[in-house]
Design a protein around this motif. Structure first.
Motif, short mmCIF file in Angstrom:
data_model
loop_
_atom_site.label_atom_id
_atom_site.label_comp_id
_atom_site.label_asym_id
_atom_site.label_seq_id
_atom_site.Cartn_x
_atom_site.Cartn_y
_atom_site.Cartn_z
N ALA A 118 0.76 -1.24 -0.09
CA ALA A 118 0.00 -0.09 -0.01
C ALA A 118 0.80 1.10 0.12
O ALA A 118 2.11 1.09 -0.09
CB ALA A 118 -0.92 -0.11 1.21
N GLY A 119 0.12 2.67 0.06
CA GLY A 119 1.03 3.53 -0.01
C GLY A 119 1.27 4.06 -1.00
O GLY A 119 0.55 4.08 -2.13
N LEU A 120 2.46 4.78 -1.30
CA LEU A 120 2.65 5.55 -2.54
C LEU A 120 2.82 4.74 -3.79
O LEU A 120 2.36 5.17 -4.79
CB LEU A 120 3.93 6.36 -2.46
CG LEU A 120 4.21 7.28 -3.48
CD1 LEU A 120 3.18 8.27 -3.87
CD2 LEU A 120 5.63 8.26 -3.04
N ARG A 121 3.14 3.52 -3.56
CA ARG A 121 3.48 2.63 -4.58
C ARG A 121 2.16 2.17 -5.09
O ARG A 121 2.16 2.20 -6.37
CB ARG A 121 4.16 1.32 -4.06
CG ARG A 121 4.50 0.36 -5.13
CD ARG A 121 4.92 -0.93 -4.48
NE ARG A 121 5.33 -2.13 -5.67
CZ ARG A 121 5.80 -3.30 -5.38
NH1 ARG A 121 6.11 -3.28 -3.96
NH2 ARG A 121 5.97 -4.11 -6.22
N LEU A 122 1.26 1.73 -4.44
CA LEU A 122 -0.04 1.61 -5.16
C LEU A 122 -0.60 2.83 -5.68
O LEU A 122 -1.40 2.52 -6.67
CB LEU A 122 -1.08 0.97 -3.81
CG LEU A 122 -2.25 0.36 -4.32
CD1 LEU A 122 -2.06 -0.62 -5.23
CD2 LEU A 122 -2.98 -0.20 -3.09
N VAL A 123 -0.50 3.97 -5.09
CA VAL A 123 -1.33 5.10 -5.62
C VAL A 123 -0.54 5.38 -7.05
O VAL A 123 -1.44 5.61 -7.91
CB VAL A 123 -0.81 6.48 -4.44
CG1 VAL A 123 -1.47 7.51 -5.33
CG2 VAL A 123 -1.93 5.92 -3.36
N LEU A 124 0.82 5.27 -7.10
CA LEU A 124 1.52 5.55 -8.34
C LEU A 124 1.12 4.51 -9.42
O LEU A 124 0.88 4.61 -10.60
CB LEU A 124 2.90 5.45 -8.16
CG LEU A 124 3.44 6.82 -7.39
CD1 LEU A 124 5.01 6.69 -7.40
CD2 LEU A 124 2.88 7.88 -8.11
#
Length: 324
Positions: free
Chosen positions: A195-201
């Motif tokens: 999760a976090g920025l990796r999934l958002v990107l």
């Protein structure tokens, strides 16, 4: 599985609960694909004071599962007490369990669709609504509808309106791709190392991959007189998307996208709606100032780079983004 493995010191600190959060998340991500390290971490955690508690939880879950599974019904004994051989029936030999002269029943063959592998399933889940929801049909409908209305309705200068709205489309897609409103399993997702920025990107890239080519192609097919070219909105759209993500580290994703998208619409459409004369001509002139020429495009590129740098600096904030 990678060539790197967790050291004994790292495993011990993780088991004791004194490992920093970023390092703990990195280790948990590694454990998803490394069985050896996962076994070592499991043994280290079981050796701590939490071990008996975890064993009790595990036994309770297994007991509940065993109680929920129905008992297997024993098979009926063959007619005449004959026991079939361990290796199965002999081809061509009479079946003692079937009366003589009765037709042989064959089990119908079941055809199944080939299932996707675990990697494809994880990728499909990670991409989010951009590929597994209504986002792609909606963007396709907007693009095709704009071209059909422009040519079918005889609108001679329709491209400025598409260029004014196009940068907001990926921003809206980002807002609809992450959070409890977009993912039924968001609470579980937010607690995983992925999760976090990796999934958002990842989901942002999927939104851009859907929106950019469709809207650019639609803009190229729209009639226009004196408006910027169909690809002039790409850098502004990218800059607004990165600005939304950077601002999301402070105020949340949906609030950030509302601010950036609403700010763009107010800056572009606000003066046009209050100006005297033709709306389309005024919009085309304003878009030419915002989008045409090397200085305008260079400014949008610099803004995109600045927002990307701010996004990288705010990366830890995305571990707690939209968790409730």
């Amino acid at each position: 599985m990678t060539g790197w493995h967790a050291s004994d010191h790292l495993v011990a600190r993780y088991a004791d609960g004194c490992l920093p959060e970023a390092d703990a998340w990195s280790l948990e991500k590694h454990l998803e694909s490394c069985g050896g390290c996962a076994l070592r971490v499991s043994r280290a955690v079981r050796a701590t004071a939490a071990g008996p508690v975890l064993d009790g939880i595990r036994e309770k879950i297994l007991a509940d599962v065993r109680g929920a599974v129905p008992a297997r019904v024993p098979e009926a004994a063959p007619v005449g007490g004959a026991v079939p051989p361990a290796h199965g029936p002999v081809p061509g030999a009479p079946d003692p369990a079937r009366p003589a002269g009765s037709p042989v029943r064959t089990r119908p063959r079941v055809y199944r669709w080939p299932s996707a592998g675990p990697g494809a399933v994880r990728l499909l889940w990670a991409l989010g609504p951009a590929v597994r929801g209504a986002w792609l049909p909606a963007v396709l409908l907007v693009a095709v509808g704009a071209v059909a209305l422009a040519h079918g309705g005889g609108i001679a200068n329709a491209r400025p309106w598409l260029l004014a709205l196009a940068p907001v489309v990926p921003v809206a897609g980002v807002a609809l791709s992450y959070g409890p409103h977009a993912d039924p399993m968001h609470e579980i997702t937010a607690a995983t190392p992925s999760a976090g920025l990796r999934l958002v990107l990842t989901r942002t890239a999927a939104v851009l991959a859907v929106s950019l080519p469709l809207l650019t192609l639609a803009g190229a097919l729209l009639p226009s007189t004196g408006a910027p070219n169909a690809a002039a909105w790409l850098l502004p759209g990218l800059a607004l998307t990165l600005a939304s993500l950077a601002l999301a580290g402070y105020v949340g994703l949906r609030t950030a996208t509302a601010v950036t998208g609403g700010g763009w619409l107010c800056a572009v459409l606000g003066p046009v709606l209050t100006a005297p004369g033709g709306l389309t001509d005024e919009l085309g002139e304003r878009l030419s100032r915002y989008l045409d020429g090397a200085p305008a495009q260079g400014g949008w590129a610099a803004a995109a780079v600045l927002c990307a740098a701010l996004l990288a600096a705010r990366r830890p904030a995305f571990h707690f983004l939209e968790k409730s």
